[in-house]
Design a protein around this motif. Sequence first.
Motif, short mmCIF file in Angstrom:
data_model
loop_
_atom_site.label_atom_id
_atom_site.label_comp_id
_atom_site.label_asym_id
_atom_site.label_seq_id
_atom_site.Cartn_x
_atom_site.Cartn_y
_atom_site.Cartn_z
N MET A 258 0.83 -1.19 0.00
CA MET A 258 0.00 0.00 0.00
C MET A 258 0.87 1.25 0.00
N LEU A 259 2.05 1.16 0.55
CA LEU A 259 3.01 2.25 0.50
C LEU A 259 4.19 1.82 -0.36
N GLY A 260 4.72 2.75 -1.15
CA GLY A 260 5.85 2.45 -2.01
C GLY A 260 5.46 1.58 -3.19
N SER A 261 6.46 0.99 -3.85
CA SER A 261 6.29 0.15 -5.05
C SER A 261 5.89 1.03 -6.24
N VAL A 262 4.60 1.20 -6.51
CA VAL A 262 4.14 2.18 -7.49
C VAL A 262 3.01 3.00 -6.86
N MET A 263 2.90 4.25 -7.28
CA MET A 263 1.76 5.06 -6.88
C MET A 263 0.51 4.47 -7.52
N GLU A 264 -0.62 4.62 -6.86
CA GLU A 264 -1.84 3.97 -7.32
C GLU A 264 -2.92 4.99 -7.68
N TRP A 265 -3.45 4.84 -8.91
CA TRP A 265 -4.56 5.68 -9.32
C TRP A 265 -5.78 5.43 -8.43
N VAL A 266 -6.48 6.49 -8.08
CA VAL A 266 -7.79 6.37 -7.43
C VAL A 266 -8.82 7.04 -8.33
N SER A 267 -10.08 6.91 -8.00
CA SER A 267 -11.13 7.37 -8.90
C SER A 267 -11.35 8.88 -8.88
N ASP A 268 -10.98 9.55 -7.78
CA ASP A 268 -11.35 10.94 -7.57
C ASP A 268 -10.62 11.93 -8.48
N TRP A 269 -11.34 12.98 -8.87
CA TRP A 269 -10.70 14.19 -9.36
C TRP A 269 -10.08 14.90 -8.15
N TYR A 270 -9.01 15.65 -8.40
CA TYR A 270 -8.36 16.35 -7.29
C TYR A 270 -9.24 17.48 -6.77
N GLY A 271 -9.29 17.62 -5.44
CA GLY A 271 -10.01 18.72 -4.82
C GLY A 271 -9.57 18.87 -3.38
N ASP A 272 -9.89 20.00 -2.76
CA ASP A 272 -9.53 20.25 -1.37
C ASP A 272 -10.45 19.46 -0.45
N TYR A 273 -9.95 19.14 0.72
CA TYR A 273 -10.77 18.48 1.72
C TYR A 273 -11.79 19.46 2.31
N ALA A 274 -12.92 18.90 2.72
CA ALA A 274 -13.96 19.70 3.36
C ALA A 274 -13.87 19.55 4.88
N GLU A 275 -14.42 20.49 5.59
CA GLU A 275 -14.50 20.43 7.04
C GLU A 275 -15.62 19.47 7.44
N GLY A 276 -15.50 18.91 8.65
CA GLY A 276 -16.58 18.12 9.19
C GLY A 276 -16.59 16.68 8.70
N GLN A 277 -17.51 15.92 9.26
CA GLN A 277 -17.62 14.50 8.94
C GLN A 277 -18.30 14.29 7.59
N VAL A 278 -17.78 13.34 6.81
CA VAL A 278 -18.37 13.00 5.52
C VAL A 278 -18.54 11.48 5.45
N VAL A 279 -19.48 11.04 4.62
CA VAL A 279 -19.77 9.62 4.48
C VAL A 279 -19.48 9.20 3.03
N ASN A 280 -18.59 8.23 2.85
CA ASN A 280 -18.24 7.69 1.54
C ASN A 280 -18.00 8.79 0.50
N PRO A 281 -17.08 9.70 0.75
CA PRO A 281 -16.83 10.78 -0.21
C PRO A 281 -16.25 10.25 -1.52
N THR A 282 -16.58 10.92 -2.61
CA THR A 282 -16.10 10.51 -3.93
C THR A 282 -15.34 11.61 -4.65
N GLY A 283 -15.08 12.73 -3.97
CA GLY A 283 -14.34 13.81 -4.59
C GLY A 283 -15.23 14.68 -5.47
#
Length: 336
Positions: A258-283
Amino acid sequence: MRIVVLATVTLVGLLAGGAKAQEGFCAPPTSGRKAACGPTEKVRTGEKTGEKPKDKSRGKPGEKARGKTGGVTAGKKGEKSTDRSVRPVIGNELTWVKVDGGMFEMGSKLGDPNERPVHQVVISGFEMATTEVTVGQYRRCVEAGACTVPGQGAECNYHLKNHEDHPVNCVDWAQAARFAEWVGGRLPTEAEWEYAARTGRTVGRQYMMTVEDFAKPAEGQHRRFTELDDIAWYQGNSGDKSHPVATRKAGGNGLYDMLGSVMEWVSDWYGDYAEGQVVNPTGPATGFVKIVRGGAWATHGVRVSASFRQHADPETQGAYVGFRPVRTPKPQEKSR
């Protein structure tokens, strides 16, 4: 206007005033213009970021994969070994680890500005591939006509001999998403990825570096980090090359590299984090650059952590970039 500056693999920041990005990664988009993505010399693609690969069969980003789905058979779901020092048998079939849902604190107070604010995230359970997708596993998708050939370059594993059990690299975001769909899954969200990277760890800091480490990032080109040596291939121990998957110890949840080896693509577009609790965020719903996570075999140890965020043009095919899919667990049948 506030300009966000993100660190790169070698800790070289983006140049101010809209200059090109370093190492194939992208400066955040500004008003009226696209994200600036520079040449990928350090990403080692042999091509410039965004340049079309030589493979004429490659479809457009977002195009659905052709051919049969589910061509790679899953192994025993949630299988775990009591001895994490023993390397599992790595073949051309994916195996999956069950990751139970829960709540965690995403981000870091010690990391880069884009890792803040630290916020609570609630995640539903999912299954994640035990290792990063290997060359051999990806090759089966290509042979089935559902995936296209990765990019070419000096360190693109798909084109090297005796690299079938190395992580496949030089795949762009769309190619990774196609493979994930072919095996009946998808790419993980950024939150799912970080949650999986953090769960099962035995070190209280979740393998984040200490304040002292962050204060001295340039101390030695191949500085060693004791906490990382056993679990990750990174700049300090990789010998500047990729290695077969699962040759470092797994986390307590059974996930390797999970760390090192190769960087791993995730599904999200890049964006800033939001304040407060979130449930299953998708970016964000839209964007210009996608996110890669986890650091790579050439990443300085200071940046190999569960919370470190980088972003890249979705057409980047880098020797430092690979992926692993996740899938939604099938509901258990009720016993009669």
